[in-house]
Design an enzyme around this catalytic site. Structure first.
Site, mmCIF file in Angstrom:
data_model
loop_
_atom_site.group_PDB
_atom_site.id
_atom_site.type_symbol
_atom_site.label_atom_id
_atom_site.label_comp_id
_atom_site.label_asym_id
_atom_site.label_seq_id
_atom_site.Cartn_x
_atom_site.Cartn_y
_atom_site.Cartn_z
ATOM 1 N N LYS A 211 0.838 -1.209 0.000
ATOM 2 C CA LYS A 211 0.000 0.000 0.000
ATOM 3 C C LYS A 211 0.871 1.256 0.000
ATOM 4 O O LYS A 211 0.639 2.192 -0.755
ATOM 5 C CB LYS A 211 -0.904 0.003 1.246
ATOM 6 C CG LYS A 211 -1.535 1.358 1.544
ATOM 7 C CD LYS A 211 -2.418 1.338 2.772
ATOM 8 C CE LYS A 211 -1.747 1.595 4.081
ATOM 9 N NZ LYS A 211 -1.373 2.974 4.383
ATOM 10 N N ASN A 212 1.872 1.242 0.879
ATOM 11 C CA ASN A 212 2.642 2.479 1.054
ATOM 12 C C ASN A 212 3.646 2.730 -0.069
ATOM 13 O O ASN A 212 4.293 3.769 -0.098
ATOM 14 C CB ASN A 212 3.309 2.496 2.434
ATOM 15 C CG ASN A 212 2.253 2.658 3.528
ATOM 16 O OD1 ASN A 212 1.108 3.031 3.239
ATOM 17 N ND2 ASN A 212 2.607 2.361 4.764
HETATM 18 N N1 EPU Z 1 8.473 10.677 13.339
HETATM 19 C C1 EPU Z 1 9.444 10.824 14.272
HETATM 20 N N2 EPU Z 1 10.733 10.742 13.884
HETATM 21 C C2 EPU Z 1 11.084 10.525 12.582
HETATM 22 C C3 EPU Z 1 10.091 10.336 11.629
HETATM 23 C C4 EPU Z 1 8.786 10.417 12.031
HETATM 24 O O1 EPU Z 1 9.147 11.025 15.455
HETATM 25 O O2 EPU Z 1 12.282 10.495 12.278
HETATM 26 C C5 EPU Z 1 7.093 10.778 13.798
HETATM 27 C C6 EPU Z 1 6.473 12.069 13.454
HETATM 28 O O3 EPU Z 1 5.920 12.702 14.571
HETATM 29 C C7 EPU Z 1 5.433 11.748 12.412
HETATM 30 C C8 EPU Z 1 5.181 10.282 12.634
HETATM 31 O O4 EPU Z 1 6.344 9.759 13.222
HETATM 32 O O5 EPU Z 1 4.260 12.505 12.596
HETATM 33 C C9 EPU Z 1 4.912 9.555 11.351
HETATM 34 O O6 EPU Z 1 6.011 9.574 10.495
HETATM 35 P P1 EPU Z 1 5.897 9.877 8.957
HETATM 36 O O7 EPU Z 1 5.706 11.314 8.697
HETATM 37 O O8 EPU Z 1 7.061 9.170 8.356
HETATM 38 O O9 EPU Z 1 4.537 9.126 8.594
HETATM 39 P P2 EPU Z 1 3.659 9.322 7.339
HETATM 40 O O10 EPU Z 1 4.505 9.676 6.190
HETATM 41 O O11 EPU Z 1 2.480 10.144 7.668
HETATM 42 C C10 EPU Z 1 3.886 6.803 6.511
HETATM 43 C C11 EPU Z 1 2.974 5.648 6.268
HETATM 44 C C12 EPU Z 1 2.405 5.164 7.585
HETATM 45 C C13 EPU Z 1 3.563 4.728 8.476
HETATM 46 C C14 EPU Z 1 4.550 5.884 8.639
HETATM 47 C C15 EPU Z 1 5.819 5.490 9.382
HETATM 48 C C16 EPU Z 1 2.127 6.025 4.054
HETATM 49 C C17 EPU Z 1 0.992 6.393 3.196
HETATM 50 N N3 EPU Z 1 1.910 6.055 5.370
HETATM 51 O O12 EPU Z 1 3.098 7.815 7.130
HETATM 52 O O13 EPU Z 1 1.613 4.032 7.297
HETATM 53 O O14 EPU Z 1 3.086 4.355 9.741
HETATM 54 O O15 EPU Z 1 4.961 6.371 7.347
HETATM 55 O O16 EPU Z 1 6.470 4.454 8.731
HETATM 56 O O17 EPU Z 1 3.207 5.695 3.566
HETATM 57 C C18 EPU Z 1 -0.043 2.435 7.737
HETATM 58 O O18 EPU Z 1 0.261 1.888 6.666
HETATM 59 O O19 EPU Z 1 -0.795 1.886 8.596
HETATM 60 C C19 EPU Z 1 0.501 3.746 8.048
HETATM 61 C C20 EPU Z 1 -0.021 4.531 8.975
#
Ligand code: EPU
Length: 424
Positions: A22-23
């Site tokens: 998915k991601n």
């Molecule tokens: N964060 C940290 N340190 C970091 C990186 C992130 O603390 O170095 C925290 C931040 O606060 C941030 C949160 O972790 O708000 C989430 O991180 P990120 O921004 O990387 O998440 P995202 O890009 O919104 C994607 C995936 C998520 C997955 C996260 C982390 C997609 C569409 N979504 O989200 O997937 O949990 O990365 O790997 O790619 C899921 O599939 O269930 C899902 C939620």
């Protein structure tokens, strides 16, 4: 709203083939918006997040054809109208719709979207994306329900971005944007997850020059002439972890096919420490149950290649069956322990120390209960708990699970589980 009804106790046996992640699907499909040429995607999972994204593409005028039986999607974004995105209600349903801002702004200089929704797993500010766009010279306007970005000049104001955290989707969004602008940029403290790597490799195949893929520093030279092509999605490692835990929990034996082991090394490390029985084969993983499981003193989620936050809840269910006291440290999200409260209602012994840390005491027998999916991974965790609980478990709000788990009840039933979807 539909729910799953599970009668626990059956060992799972058989084979399951893992579809594309998915991601990876979400950013890679969005990359097709960068070119008027046709992009063909292979190994696309039939999940509601993909269907929603394709609906949005259709709303803005892209030609979309999908054949989920062959896992193929074709997108030609030749005559799209980016203004139509501003009125797309479908975009509101899915947080990843923010990934359309980068490509549309690169190609048309402007993009507007409803503030994205998605799973409620903690504070997930849009600032990682929007601050970076601004730093490169975009104008960003954010109201409570809309985000607009404009990039009137063809060149970046600054040729670098330093992310404050290695955000997965922000890295992808900025890579998508940078690949479509005829200039050079350095992105520092980028995420290196396999799906980020796959997105960058696709952008490279489309004609952008990208170095540093798989590291925390990407250098990108974009072009206005990105090409289409045929792109294969990498397999979903989170699904591998889910079925692996299901096999260990139920005492069965599952052969999981189409596996990329490199992204699962930290999961394998933790899985091994519990004493789980598994064999790493070529592109396959075989997991056999009936082992004595041990608690893990500390398991900590981290950015890649650390233990993935998306497997934390599934692993938490396994820890309820491990002998001793385990400690989970969820370093990324502050709202990813909702499943533990549901597990407690099934008889698990857990202690929430704070929003990031919890202890699990095992082994405990779980009993069937009516429980809820709080997000995609928490929902899948409740399904696994239901598979080993005594009696009947119902899992509600399965629309979350449908966002990322292709044919989940059907696959589990093929493996011998007693699970059915009930439409209310
Ligand atoms: N964060 C940290 N340190 C970091 C990186 C992130 O603390 O170095 C925290 C931040 O606060 C941030 C949160 O972790 O708000 C989430 O991180 P990120 O921004 O990387 O998440 P995202 O890009 O919104 C994607 C995936 C998520 C997955 C996260 C982390 C997609 C569409 N979504 O989200 O997937 O949990 O990365 O790997 O790619 C899921 O599939 O269930 C899902 C939620």
């Amino acid at each position: 709203m539909s729910f799953f009804e599970i009668e626990g106790g059956n060992p799972l046996r058989g084979e399951v083939v893992i579809p594309g992640a998915k991601n990876a699907a979400l950013p890679m499909l969005c990359a097709s918006l960068l070119t008027p040429e046709k992009c063909v995607f292979k190994n696309v999972p039939e999940i509601s997040d993909v269907v929603t994204l394709l609906d949005i593409f259709d709303e803005i005028g892209a030609e979309v054809a999908h054949d989920f039986a062959s896992k193929t999607v074709e997108i030609t974004a030749k005559n799209i109208d980016p203004k139509k995105l501003a009125t797309s209600r479908a975009a509101k349903k899915m947080r990843a719709s923010i990934l359309m801002l980068g490509p549309l702004m690169a190609r048309y200089g402007v993009a507007e979207i409803f503030s994205p929704g998605g799973c409620v797993i903690g504070a997930r500010p849009n600032s990682a994306h929007l601050d970076a766009f601004e730093n490169l010279g975009a104008t960003v306007t954010e109201s409570p329900d809309k985000i607009s970005v404009t990039f009137p000049h063809e060149k970046f104001k600054n040729n670098w971005v330093l992310f404050s955290e290695a955000s997965v989707t922000a890295t992808e969004n900025l890579a998508l944007f940078s690949a479509g602008v005829a200039d050079e940029v350095d992105l520092f403290f980028t995420a290196a997850e396999p799906h980020v790597q796959a997105t960058c490799k696709m952008l490279r195949a489309m004609g952008a020059q990208i170095s540093g893929i798989g590291t925390h520093h990407l250098s990108i030279r974009g072009t206005k002439n990105l090409k289409g092509g045929i792109f294969e999605l990498p397999p979903d490692g989170i699904l591998v972890g889910t079925y692996a835990v299901a096999s260990a929990l139920t005492g069965g034996e599952i052969l999981i096919k189409n596996v990329d082991h490199t992204e699962l090394l930290s999961f394998y490390g933790a899985f091994k420490r519990t004493g789980a029985n598994f064999q790493i084969l070529k592109n396959e993983l075989k997991v056999s149950g009936n082992q004595k499981l041990r608690a893990i003193p500390k398991i900590q989620t981290a950015i890649y290649p650390g233990f993935p936050t998306d497997l934390q809840s599934l692993f938490g269910v396994l820890l309820t069956q491990c002998d001793g006291k385990s400690h989970i440290f969820e370093t990324l999200f502050e709202n990813r322990f909702t499943y533990l409260i549901e597990l407690e209602r099934m008889g698990a012994k857990v202690k929430l120390l704070n929003p990031h840390q919890a202890k699990i005491y095992g082994p405990t027998k779980l009993s069937g209960a009516n429980v809820q999916s709080w997000d995609l991974r928490a929902g899948a965790a409740m399904v696994l708990a239901g598979l080993i609980a005594e009696g009947k478990t119902t899992v509600s709000h399965v629309n979350y699970i449908d966002r990322g788990y292709e044919h989940f009840p059907e696959n589990l039933r093929n493996l011998g589980a007693d699970i059915r979807r009930i439409e209310k």
